[in-house]
Enzyme design. Structure first.
Site, PDB file in Angstrom:
ATOM      1  CB  CYS A 114      -8.027 -27.493 -32.955  1.00  0.00           C
ATOM      2  SG  CYS A 114      -6.973 -28.796 -33.262  1.00  0.00           S
ATOM      3  CG  HIS A 250     -10.036 -28.602 -29.004  1.00  0.00           C
ATOM      4  ND1 HIS A 250     -10.360 -29.506 -29.917  1.00  0.00           N
ATOM      5  CD2 HIS A 250      -8.630 -28.517 -29.232  1.00  0.00           C
ATOM      6  CE1 HIS A 250      -9.464 -29.955 -30.543  1.00  0.00           C
ATOM      7  NE2 HIS A 250      -8.455 -29.571 -30.113  1.00  0.00           N
ATOM      8  CG  ASN A 280      -6.696 -32.656 -30.971  1.00  0.00           C
ATOM      9  OD1 ASN A 280      -7.832 -32.347 -31.407  1.00  0.00           O
ATOM     10  ND2 ASN A 280      -5.706 -31.903 -30.579  1.00  0.00           N
TER      11      ASN A 280
HETATM   12  O1  UT7 Z   1      -5.590 -29.293 -30.949  1.00  0.00           O
HETATM   13  C1  UT7 Z   1      -4.741 -28.404 -31.256  1.00  0.00           C
HETATM   14  C2  UT7 Z   1      -3.957 -27.906 -30.194  1.00  0.00           C
HETATM   15  N1  UT7 Z   1      -3.018 -28.896 -29.683  1.00  0.00           N
HETATM   16  C3  UT7 Z   1      -2.854 -29.183 -28.441  1.00  0.00           C
HETATM   17  O2  UT7 Z   1      -3.411 -28.760 -27.490  1.00  0.00           O
HETATM   18  C4  UT7 Z   1      -1.724 -30.163 -27.819  1.00  0.00           C
HETATM   19  C5  UT7 Z   1      -1.055 -29.283 -26.679  1.00  0.00           C
HETATM   20  N2  UT7 Z   1       0.174 -29.638 -26.318  1.00  0.00           N
HETATM   21  C6  UT7 Z   1      -0.062 -31.101 -25.703  1.00  0.00           C
HETATM   22  O3  UT7 Z   1      -1.098 -31.730 -25.348  1.00  0.00           O
HETATM   23  C7  UT7 Z   1       1.275 -31.505 -24.867  1.00  0.00           C
HETATM   24  O4  UT7 Z   1       2.327 -30.567 -25.087  1.00  0.00           O
HETATM   25  C8  UT7 Z   1       1.937 -32.971 -25.340  1.00  0.00           C
HETATM   26  C9  UT7 Z   1       1.052 -34.124 -24.848  1.00  0.00           C
HETATM   27  C10 UT7 Z   1       1.970 -32.952 -26.848  1.00  0.00           C
HETATM   28  C11 UT7 Z   1       3.151 -33.293 -24.851  1.00  0.00           C
HETATM   29  O5  UT7 Z   1       3.325 -33.175 -23.275  1.00  0.00           O
HETATM   30  P1  UT7 Z   1       4.424 -32.344 -22.760  1.00  0.00           P
HETATM   31  O6  UT7 Z   1       4.084 -32.491 -21.137  1.00  0.00           O
HETATM   32  O7  UT7 Z   1       4.291 -31.046 -23.106  1.00  0.00           O
HETATM   33  O8  UT7 Z   1       5.679 -33.107 -23.183  1.00  0.00           O
HETATM   34  P2  UT7 Z   1       6.953 -32.440 -23.935  1.00  0.00           P
HETATM   35  O9  UT7 Z   1       6.511 -32.309 -25.374  1.00  0.00           O
HETATM   36  O10 UT7 Z   1       7.552 -31.236 -23.296  1.00  0.00           O
HETATM   37  O11 UT7 Z   1       8.016 -33.878 -23.847  1.00  0.00           O
HETATM   38  C12 UT7 Z   1       8.298 -34.326 -22.715  1.00  0.00           C
HETATM   39  C13 UT7 Z   1       9.288 -35.424 -23.222  1.00  0.00           C
HETATM   40  C14 UT7 Z   1       9.992 -35.183 -24.049  1.00  0.00           C
HETATM   41  O12 UT7 Z   1      11.255 -36.177 -23.750  1.00  0.00           O
HETATM   42  P3  UT7 Z   1      12.643 -35.304 -23.317  1.00  0.00           P
HETATM   43  O13 UT7 Z   1      12.777 -34.334 -24.364  1.00  0.00           O
HETATM   44  O14 UT7 Z   1      12.076 -34.574 -22.042  1.00  0.00           O
HETATM   45  O15 UT7 Z   1      13.552 -36.457 -22.992  1.00  0.00           O
HETATM   46  C15 UT7 Z   1       9.656 -36.026 -25.434  1.00  0.00           C
HETATM   47  O16 UT7 Z   1      10.550 -36.554 -26.288  1.00  0.00           O
HETATM   48  O17 UT7 Z   1       8.225 -36.510 -23.802  1.00  0.00           O
HETATM   49  C16 UT7 Z   1       8.929 -37.041 -24.799  1.00  0.00           C
HETATM   50  N3  UT7 Z   1       7.932 -37.878 -25.578  1.00  0.00           N
HETATM   51  C17 UT7 Z   1       7.181 -38.995 -25.262  1.00  0.00           C
HETATM   52  N4  UT7 Z   1       7.585 -39.927 -24.452  1.00  0.00           N
HETATM   53  C18 UT7 Z   1       6.817 -41.131 -24.731  1.00  0.00           C
HETATM   54  C19 UT7 Z   1       7.036 -37.017 -26.628  1.00  0.00           C
HETATM   55  N5  UT7 Z   1       5.984 -37.897 -26.966  1.00  0.00           N
HETATM   56  C20 UT7 Z   1       6.083 -39.151 -26.444  1.00  0.00           C
HETATM   57  C21 UT7 Z   1       5.583 -40.385 -26.505  1.00  0.00           C
HETATM   58  N6  UT7 Z   1       6.049 -41.355 -25.623  1.00  0.00           N
HETATM   59  N7  UT7 Z   1       4.553 -40.430 -27.191  1.00  0.00           N
END
Ligand code: UT7
Length: 323
Positions: A114, A250, A280
């Protein structure tokens, strides 16, 4: 007199197919509401089956040439940032070179995920300042849809396909921060974080593999590192955040974009945001945002812009430029 790498053209290309969040509700335990609120993404474009990264890149390059009012033979080099090149080799950049009918100069790919476009800009700038090239086409192009695990809801809803291109030209400046062109660069990487974001395939596995990400860990690094790299680059240019007209970040997650702006003490009306429409697009996200930002009438000649990115590696960095 000081030489500067000045933007003389910009363009982008997005594949025709637009996929709204609701599409994922059919096959995954997810919702439009979750994707929007956690990432800011509403829709993304996916390449057609017969469309490759070099196709997207060629369209963006042609748009940038038209914007600059020059021909492909007026360019000395093509640097293409991508992690999804059509083949392991040759580079997608040489494929674009051939498609543009450019028979002189040189072309190569840069791979810093990225942060790829920031690294490519830095390379182009160094080549221009050293006199190795006068005009360089810098492209970011990706087909991340090809490396998605469609059963993994934590990643496949976040990425999209697209391409953007800038043409940089060496011009004489005064050596002050009032010059147009690239004013400062900051690059960083830390390979200890490889497991936070990687593709589980390649020549060692004989497969092209799928993207794997510990999203919340990457998120933590992003918020901490992006404002810092932007501020470091600004400081190198003898400038501060208050001097900025635009942050062009980004486009990975609206919450990261907001957090970075907040850390830098800037309001969101100084930020070019396209994540809602593109998702992204990795190395393509910054040139896409620059091109869309200009087309919207946000970025104008003379504006001071900082652009920053972080991704797999981890690799991150920022470029300060006056448009
Ligand atoms: O470009 C390269 C760099 N990449 C990035 O910058 C990405 C950086 N990360 C992010 O943008 C965020 O971390 C995400 C959007 C990927 C995730 O958001 P988050 O607030 O960090 O959520 P999390 O990963 O802590 O997950 C929270 C919950 C989990 O459930 P539990 O364990 O709390 O029950 C996940 O299983 O959300 C769940 N989850 C989903 N639920 C519904 C993960 N993906 C999904 C989904 N739909 N698509």
């Amino acid at each position: 007199m000081t030489k500067r790498s000045v933007v003389i053209g910009v363009g982008h290309y997005l594949p025709e197919r637009v996929v709204p969040n609701a599409e994922f509700e059919k096959t995954l335990d997810t919702s439009d509401e979750w994707i929007r609120s956690r990432s800011g993404i509403e829709r993304r474009h996916f390449a057609a089956e017969d469309e490759s990264t070099s196709d997207l890149a060629t369209h963006a390059a042609q748009a940038a040439l038209a914007d600059a009012g020059i021909e492909a033979d007026d360019i000395d080099a093509i640097i293409l940032a991508t992690s999804t090149a059509d083949l392991t080799f040759p580079s997608a950049a040489t494929m674009v070179q051939a498609r543009l009918g450019m028979t002189t100069g040189f072309a190569f790919d840069v791979q810093a995920v990225c942060a790829g476009f920031i690294y490519a800009l830095s390379n182009a700038n160094a080549m221009i300042l050293s006199g190795q090239a006068k005009r360089v086409m810098v492209i970011g192009a990706e087909t991340f849809s090809r490396i998605m695990d469609w059963t993994d809801r934590s990643t496949c809803v976040l990425f999209g396909d697209g391409a953007g291109a800038l043409i940089l030209e060496g011009q004489e400046g005064s050596g002050t921060a009032q010059d147009r062109g690239i004013l400062a660069v900051d690059l960083n990487s830390d390979g200890r974080y490889k497991d936070l974001l990687y593709v589980d395939g390649g020549v060692s596995t004989g497969t092209s593999g799928y993207l794997r990400m510990q999203g919340n860990q990457v998120f933590r690094h992003a918020v901490e590192k992006l404002a810092k790299t932007a501020e470091t680059a600004l400081e190198r240019a003898g400038l501060g955040a208050d001097d900025l007209d635009w942050i062009v970040p980004h486009q990975a997650n609206i919450r990261i974009i907001q957090g970075t702006a907040r850390k830098m003490g800037l309001s969101m009306d100084k930020v070019v945001v396209t994540v809602q429409d593109h998702g992204n697009t990795s190395a393509a996200s910054i040139p896409l945002a620059l091109s869309v930002g200009k087309a919207r009438g946000q970025i104008k000649q003379g504006d001071l812009v900082v652009t920053e990115a972080i991704g797999g590696g981890l690799a991150w960095g920022a470029v300060v430029l006056r448009w």
